[in-house]
Enzyme design. Structure first.
Site, PDB file in Angstrom:
ATOM      1  N   GLY A 216       0.841  -1.206   0.000  1.00  0.00           N
ATOM      2  CA  GLY A 216       0.000   0.000   0.000  1.00  0.00           C
ATOM      3  C   GLY A 216       0.863   1.238   0.000  1.00  0.00           C
ATOM      4  N   ASP A 218       0.846   4.034  -1.635  1.00  0.00           N
ATOM      5  CA  ASP A 218       0.302   5.252  -2.261  1.00  0.00           C
ATOM      6  C   ASP A 218       0.955   6.515  -1.712  1.00  0.00           C
ATOM      7  OD1 ASP A 218      -1.393   4.319   0.073  1.00  0.00           O
ATOM      8  OD2 ASP A 218      -2.043   6.397  -0.116  1.00  0.00           O
TER       9      ASP A 218
END
Ligand SMILES: *Cc1c(COP(=O)(O)O)cnc(C)c1O
Length: 329
Positions: A216, A218
């Site tokens: 993850g 991002d």
């Protein structure tokens, strides 16, 4: 006529963190700052762990939740608050609301773990469930909020939530004195942005890092791209960092004040849970291990430095904890 500037959310400042510290004083725990000679020997650094797994509600989220509700004008607060979450933010809002005598509605998926539903109800909140495959929780939440005059408290993209989270870094630095580095756990960025506001003021020159799960990333991508990058829901055991984008308020603060964002694997998180359990006698949830995992697994150059590390939460059910920390057979 609409003022274009008014559309840009106001960014919180250090003064908001200081105001949050006054609001939560005597309500939130002033969690201990722990050290470990083993961890120092492993890294060649002086590490200071801020143990928010021992915070009320089991995570740092209580700070932001309590601050955000306490900061509402009396007549707004009296109508109550609403949050969507099945995780630590929901528990924090439920607990903070009870302490402030405010009604709270928590919107959770109907397949959320029963223990979480029970804990949230146990704090006195009303739990409204939805079907995550057929209903949009934001639409549902907004309908309930409007019908009952409730104020939505989001988990990270809110000035008073960010300011509340920053109080943990304020306490940490009050105890340790100036730090060379501060390492935080990163989901939507409330913790990292709040800590950055506090640390930049109280320990000028400190290098601030965020740590995400590898799956993850991002935040890392957004940081390097200079704009918010959205990803699909990542598969990771760090359930508190399964966010898919940074906030409109957290991103500019992080972009302006953070040195870098790095990632760790789920295997590194599990090893760090074992380290905390066996060496420091601490129960830390996978997400709460992010910052420490980066330092203990050489993702950051910490040798010879004084490093603050956030242990952000300890809410992991005992069966998962036992399964994860058990030695591989
Ligand atoms: C929510 C949470 C995080 C991530 O915090 P953000 O403010 O969303 O970045 C990290 N650790 C734990 C234990 C959490 O509950």
């Amino acid at each position: 006529m609409a003022d274009p500037v008014a559309a840009t959310p106001a960014l919180p400042t250090f003064a908001d963190v200081a105001a949050a510290a006054r609001r939560i004083e005597g309500v939130a725990h002033r969690t201990p700052v722990l050290t470990s000679r083993t961890a120092d020997a492993m890294t060649g650094a002086s590490l200071f762990f801020k143990a928010e797994n021992l915070q009320r509600g089991g995570a740092f989220k209580f700070r932001g939740a309590y601050n955000a509700i306490a900061a509402l004008p009396d007549e707004v607060r009296a109508h109550g608050v609403i949050a969507f979450s099945s995780g630590n933010h929901a528990q924090a809002i439920a607990l903070a609301s009870r302490l402030l005598g405010v009604p709270a509605v928590i919107v959770m998926p109907e397949d959320a773990p029963q223990v979480k539903v029970e804990v949230t109800r146990g704090y006195g909140a009303e739990v409204v469930t939805y079907d995550r495959y057929s209903q949009d929780r934001e639409v549902l939440g907004r309908e309930i909020a409007q019908a009952r005059g409730l104020t939505l408290i989001p988990p990270y993209d809110h000035p008073e939530v960010i300011a509340g989270q920053g109080t943990l870094a304020l306490e940490l630095i009050e105890e340790t004195g100036p730090l060379d580095m501060l390492v935080a756990c990163l989901g939507g960025g409330g913790q990292l942005a709040g800590c950055a506001l506090a640390a930049a003021e109280r320990s000028p020159g400190v290098a601030i890092y965020g740590v995400e799960p590898e799956a993850g990333d991002d935040g890392r991508r957004s940081f390097h791209a200079g704009r918010v990058v959205t990803i699909p829901v990542p598969r990771t055991i760090a359930d508190g960092a399964q966010t898919t984008y940074l906030g409109q308020i957290t991103f500019p603060i992080i972009r302006g004040r953070v040195a870098d964002i790095v990632t760790v694997s789920d295997a590194e998180l599990v090893e760090t849970m074992r380290f905390f359990a066996s060496r420091m006698k601490l129960v830390v949830e996978p997400t709460g291990c992010l910052a420490a995992a980066a330092v203990l697994h050489g993702k950051l150059d910490v040798a010879g430095k004084r490093v603050g590390i956030v242990i952000s939460g300890g809410n992991v059910d005992i069966a998962s904890f036992a399964r994860l920390v058990a030695p591989a057979t």
